[in-house]
Motif scaffolding. Structure first.
Motif, PDB file in Angstrom:
ATOM      1  N   GLN A   1      47.906   6.963 101.432  1.00 19.67           N
ATOM      2  CA  GLN A   1      48.068   5.962 100.378  1.00 19.67           C
ATOM      3  C   GLN A   1      48.313   6.601  99.009  1.00 19.67           C
ATOM      4  OE1 GLN A   1      44.229   4.028 100.672  1.00 19.67           O
ATOM      5  NE2 GLN A   1      43.358   5.275  99.040  1.00 19.67           N
ATOM      6  N   ASP A   2      48.040   7.911  98.892  1.00 20.49           N
ATOM      7  CA  ASP A   2      48.172   8.597  97.604  1.00 20.49           C
ATOM      8  C   ASP A   2      49.482   9.353  97.455  1.00 20.49           C
ATOM      9  OD1 ASP A   2      45.727   7.650  96.823  1.00 20.49           O
ATOM     10  OD2 ASP A   2      44.634   9.461  97.402  1.00 20.49           O
ATOM     11  N   ILE A   3      50.404   9.182  98.397  1.00 17.58           N
ATOM     12  CA  ILE A   3      51.666   9.913  98.331  1.00 17.58           C
ATOM     13  C   ILE A   3      52.859   8.985  98.550  1.00 17.58           C
ATOM     14  CG2 ILE A   3      50.551  11.991  99.255  1.00 17.58           C
ATOM     15  CD1 ILE A   3      52.205  11.450 101.857  1.00 17.58           C
ATOM     16  N   LYS A   4      54.030   9.488  98.218  1.00 20.50           N
ATOM     17  CA  LYS A   4      55.297   8.844  98.552  1.00 20.50           C
ATOM     18  C   LYS A   4      56.194   9.907  99.156  1.00 20.50           C
ATOM     19  CE  LYS A   4      59.038   5.998  96.682  1.00 20.50           C
ATOM     20  NZ  LYS A   4      59.602   5.330  95.471  1.00 20.50           N
ATOM     21  N   VAL A   5      56.842   9.593 100.273  1.00 23.20           N
ATOM     22  CA  VAL A   5      57.641  10.572 101.009  1.00 23.20           C
ATOM     23  C   VAL A   5      59.114  10.476 100.615  1.00 23.20           C
ATOM     24  CG1 VAL A   5      58.328  11.395 103.288  1.00 23.20           C
ATOM     25  CG2 VAL A   5      56.019  10.466 102.932  1.00 23.20           C
ATOM     26  N   PHE A   6      59.726  11.651 100.439  1.00 25.75           N
ATOM     27  CA  PHE A   6      61.141  11.729 100.088  1.00 25.75           C
ATOM     28  C   PHE A   6      61.860  12.640 101.082  1.00 25.75           C
ATOM     29  CE2 PHE A   6      59.041  10.509  96.202  1.00 25.75           C
ATOM     30  CZ  PHE A   6      59.919   9.599  95.635  1.00 25.75           C
ATOM     31  N   PRO A   7      63.141  12.389 101.333  1.00 22.57           N
ATOM     32  CA  PRO A   7      63.875  13.208 102.303  1.00 22.57           C
ATOM     33  C   PRO A   7      64.077  14.648 101.864  1.00 22.57           C
ATOM     34  CG  PRO A   7      65.360  11.690 101.159  1.00 22.57           C
ATOM     35  CD  PRO A   7      63.968  11.289 100.805  1.00 22.57           C
ATOM     36  N   THR A   8      64.124  14.873 100.549  1.00 30.46           N
ATOM     37  CA  THR A   8      64.261  16.226 100.004  1.00 30.46           C
ATOM     38  C   THR A   8      63.415  16.344  98.746  1.00 30.46           C
ATOM     39  OG1 THR A   8      66.121  15.676  98.546  1.00 30.46           O
ATOM     40  CG2 THR A   8      66.663  16.351 100.811  1.00 30.46           C
ATOM     41  N   ARG A   9      63.201  17.553  98.310  1.00 32.10           N
ATOM     42  CA  ARG A   9      62.446  17.771  97.080  1.00 32.10           C
ATOM     43  C   ARG A   9      63.193  17.210  95.870  1.00 32.10           C
ATOM     44  NH1 ARG A   9      61.467  21.552  92.926  1.00 32.10           N
ATOM     45  NH2 ARG A   9      59.258  21.938  92.547  1.00 32.10           N
ATOM     46  N   ASP A  10      64.497  17.414  95.832  1.00 28.15           N
ATOM     47  CA  ASP A  10      65.288  16.965  94.684  1.00 28.15           C
ATOM     48  C   ASP A  10      65.282  15.445  94.542  1.00 28.15           C
ATOM     49  OD1 ASP A  10      65.930  19.555  94.004  1.00 28.15           O
ATOM     50  OD2 ASP A  10      67.867  19.541  95.022  1.00 28.15           O
ATOM     51  N   ALA A  11      65.096  14.746  95.645  1.00 26.20           N
ATOM     52  CA  ALA A  11      65.152  13.286  95.601  1.00 26.20           C
ATOM     53  C   ALA A  11      63.954  12.669  94.877  1.00 26.20           C
ATOM     54  CB  ALA A  11      65.227  12.726  97.022  1.00 26.20           C
ATOM     55  N   ALA A  12      62.857  13.414  94.767  1.00 27.04           N
ATOM     56  CA  ALA A  12      61.614  12.862  94.219  1.00 27.04           C
ATOM     57  C   ALA A  12      61.771  12.343  92.797  1.00 27.04           C
ATOM     58  CB  ALA A  12      60.509  13.909  94.284  1.00 27.04           C
ATOM     59  N   PHE A  13      62.519  13.052  91.967  1.00 27.17           N
ATOM     60  CA  PHE A  13      62.675  12.642  90.574  1.00 27.17           C
ATOM     61  C   PHE A  13      64.130  12.291  90.242  1.00 27.17           C
ATOM     62  CE2 PHE A  13      59.019  15.697  90.450  1.00 27.17           C
ATOM     63  CZ  PHE A  13      58.038  14.743  90.225  1.00 27.17           C
TER      64      PHE A  13
ATOM     65  N   PHE B   1      59.559  15.993 101.630  1.00 21.61           N
ATOM     66  CA  PHE B   1      58.531  16.287 100.626  1.00 21.61           C
ATOM     67  C   PHE B   1      57.699  15.056 100.298  1.00 21.61           C
ATOM     68  CE2 PHE B   1      60.429  20.316 100.121  1.00 21.61           C
ATOM     69  CZ  PHE B   1      59.547  21.109  99.376  1.00 21.61           C
ATOM     70  N   ALA B   2      56.431  15.337  99.978  1.00 26.49           N
ATOM     71  CA  ALA B   2      55.506  14.290  99.559  1.00 26.49           C
ATOM     72  C   ALA B   2      55.205  14.451  98.071  1.00 26.49           C
ATOM     73  CB  ALA B   2      54.214  14.376 100.363  1.00 26.49           C
TER      74      ALA B   2
ATOM     75  N   LEU C   1      54.910  18.636  97.614  1.00 27.58           N
ATOM     76  CA  LEU C   1      54.686  19.596  98.689  1.00 27.58           C
ATOM     77  C   LEU C   1      55.421  19.145  99.952  1.00 27.58           C
ATOM     78  CD1 LEU C   1      50.858  20.264  98.299  1.00 27.58           C
ATOM     79  CD2 LEU C   1      52.715  21.851  97.735  1.00 27.58           C
ATOM     80  N   PRO C   2      55.838  20.101 100.789  1.00 33.29           N
ATOM     81  CA  PRO C   2      56.450  19.738 102.077  1.00 33.29           C
ATOM     82  C   PRO C   2      55.474  18.936 102.927  1.00 33.29           C
ATOM     83  CG  PRO C   2      56.825  22.051 101.572  1.00 33.29           C
ATOM     84  CD  PRO C   2      55.823  21.555 100.574  1.00 33.29           C
ATOM     85  N   ILE C   3      55.998  17.932 103.620  1.00 34.91           N
ATOM     86  CA  ILE C   3      55.158  17.107 104.492  1.00 34.91           C
ATOM     87  C   ILE C   3      55.501  17.417 105.939  1.00 34.91           C
ATOM     88  CG2 ILE C   3      56.782  15.156 104.288  1.00 34.91           C
ATOM     89  CD1 ILE C   3      54.231  13.335 104.532  1.00 34.91           C
TER      90      ILE C   3
END
Length: 384
Positions: A241-253, A186-187, A216-218
């Motif tokens: 440059q406007d996003i950060k990528v995470f391995p899962t949706r839950d990891a974002a926060f 996810f991004a 959103l899914p990347i």
């Protein structure tokens, strides 16, 4: 033996008088029972602290064909079971017609994902503008569907808040489809706003930009551009440059950030006009602002000021305030109705009638607000 027979006969007579020969209550008793059931339902509602902003709890008690009927809709199965158990224990002849939401007419499609950059949730079908807005959601946020009327859906957001949304603005799916959607990397949109493009030719995909906090899914990613998946299958491009990528949706926060991070997030929006029901970079209300800033730092706040006042640790003395504490005010109604974030040095940042601003508790400061100072009612510490 004669005594026992007299008792049995007496009970049969009383039963006939109260319920009638076909076990229906006499009309003289129905009104009394209806009122008693109503009072019981209301007492249970208060006892369980059921909030209609987070739980569908619509119950009516009426007389129908010589019987007392309890009907309505409840979204929380635990609440429903407790209510019905109490009613059936106290009142033996009440007919239960309470629907457990989601409504059966929805079938297996009881999940949804927001499919527009910013979605208004309204207080009722066709009422999702202006003062009728109850809150907002970003593209990619998950919804539970509870009911449908005229193409509008009663939904519950991830923060448990309820509202009505138009069906064409969401992607409706079953649990299997949702799980597939969530199985990607996810991004997270980290810029305040960023345009989404339908192609690398520069064609804009939506009438609004994506806002900070959107997940959103990347699908693809390089130094310049990232391809994201819109709920429902459409693909869009955003600047990497406007996003950060995470391995899962839950990891974002999942990472808990400090008070300084929350304050930095908040200060980005200084000068942004106030928006009723707003929760995004297009405009915030007071509690939508605090909820968003804390979410970006990994902390969950409920939606409204009075709800947030019930969270965290009470800070009784204003001298004990620390950066990151929530400060509350009583404004247009009794109780906490306005909230801000304490940033230190007697100052707090909030989204008020003049938009996102910093004010002070210090009467000698140029940004002192006497009206808010007089209306201050307490603080809560959310951070450890």
């Amino acid at each position: 033996m004669k005594y026992k027979m007299l008792v049995i006969i007496s009970l049969m007579i009383l039963s006939t008088l109260y319920f009638g020969s076909d076990q229906k209550m006499e009309s003289t008793k129905i009104g009394e029972v209806v009122e008693n059931v109503k009072k019981t339902v209301e007492l249970l509602r208060k006892e369980m602290k059921i909030d209609p902003r987070e739980t569908v709890f619509v119950l009516n008690v009426k007389e129908e064909s010589g019987k007392v009927v309890l009907e309505g809709k409840i979204s929380d199965i635990n609440v429903k079971e407790k209510i019905l158990n109490e009613i059936q224990t106290r009142f033996l002849n009440v007919e239960i017609k309470v629907e457990q939401l989601p409504s059966k007419k929805l079938g297996e499609k009881i999940c949804a994902v927001v499919a527009v950059p910013v979605l208004n949730l309204g207080e009722a079908p066709w009422k999702d503008q202006g003062k009728h807005v109850v809150t907002q959601a970003r593209m990619g946020e998950l919804l539970k569907l509870f009911d449908e009327k005229e193409g509008w859906y009663l939904v519950q957001m991830e923060d448990n808040y309820l509202g009505w949304v138009y069906g064409e603005r969401i992607w409706i799916c079953d649990e299997k489809e949702l799980n597939k959607f969530l199985s990607n990397k996810f991004a997270l949109i980290t810029a305040k706003m960023t345009p989404a493009f339908a192609s690398l030719d520069g064609v804009v995909a939506f009438d609004k930009q994506l806002v900070q906090g959107t997940l959103l899914p990347i699908l693809e990613h390089d130094e310049r551009w990232s391809k994201l998946l819109v709920p429902g299958g459409r693909e869009i491009y955003v600047k990497s440059q406007d996003i950060k990528v995470f391995p899962t949706r839950d990891a974002a926060f999942s990472e808990k950030r400090d008070a300084q991070y929350i304050i930095e997030i908040a200060k980005q929006y200084l000068g942004l006009p106030y928006l009723w029901g707003g929760t995004t970079a297009y405009g915030f209300d007071c509690s939508g602002f605090t909820q968003f800033c804390f979410k970006m730092a990994g902390y969950f706040l409920r939606r409204d000021a009075d709800m947030q006042f019930e969270q965290g640790i009470p800070i009784m003395d204003r001298k004990e305030l620390k950066p990151g504490d929530l400060v509350f005010f009583q404004t247009y109604k009794p109780g906490p109705s306005h909230v801000g974030i304490y940033i230190g040095d007697m100052k707090y940042i909030h989204s008020g009638s003049n938009g996102v601003a910093i004010n002070s508790f210090d009467p000698s400061a140029p940004d002192y607000s006497q009206s808010l100072d007089l209306r201050y009612i307490g603080a809560r510490r959310i951070l450890p």
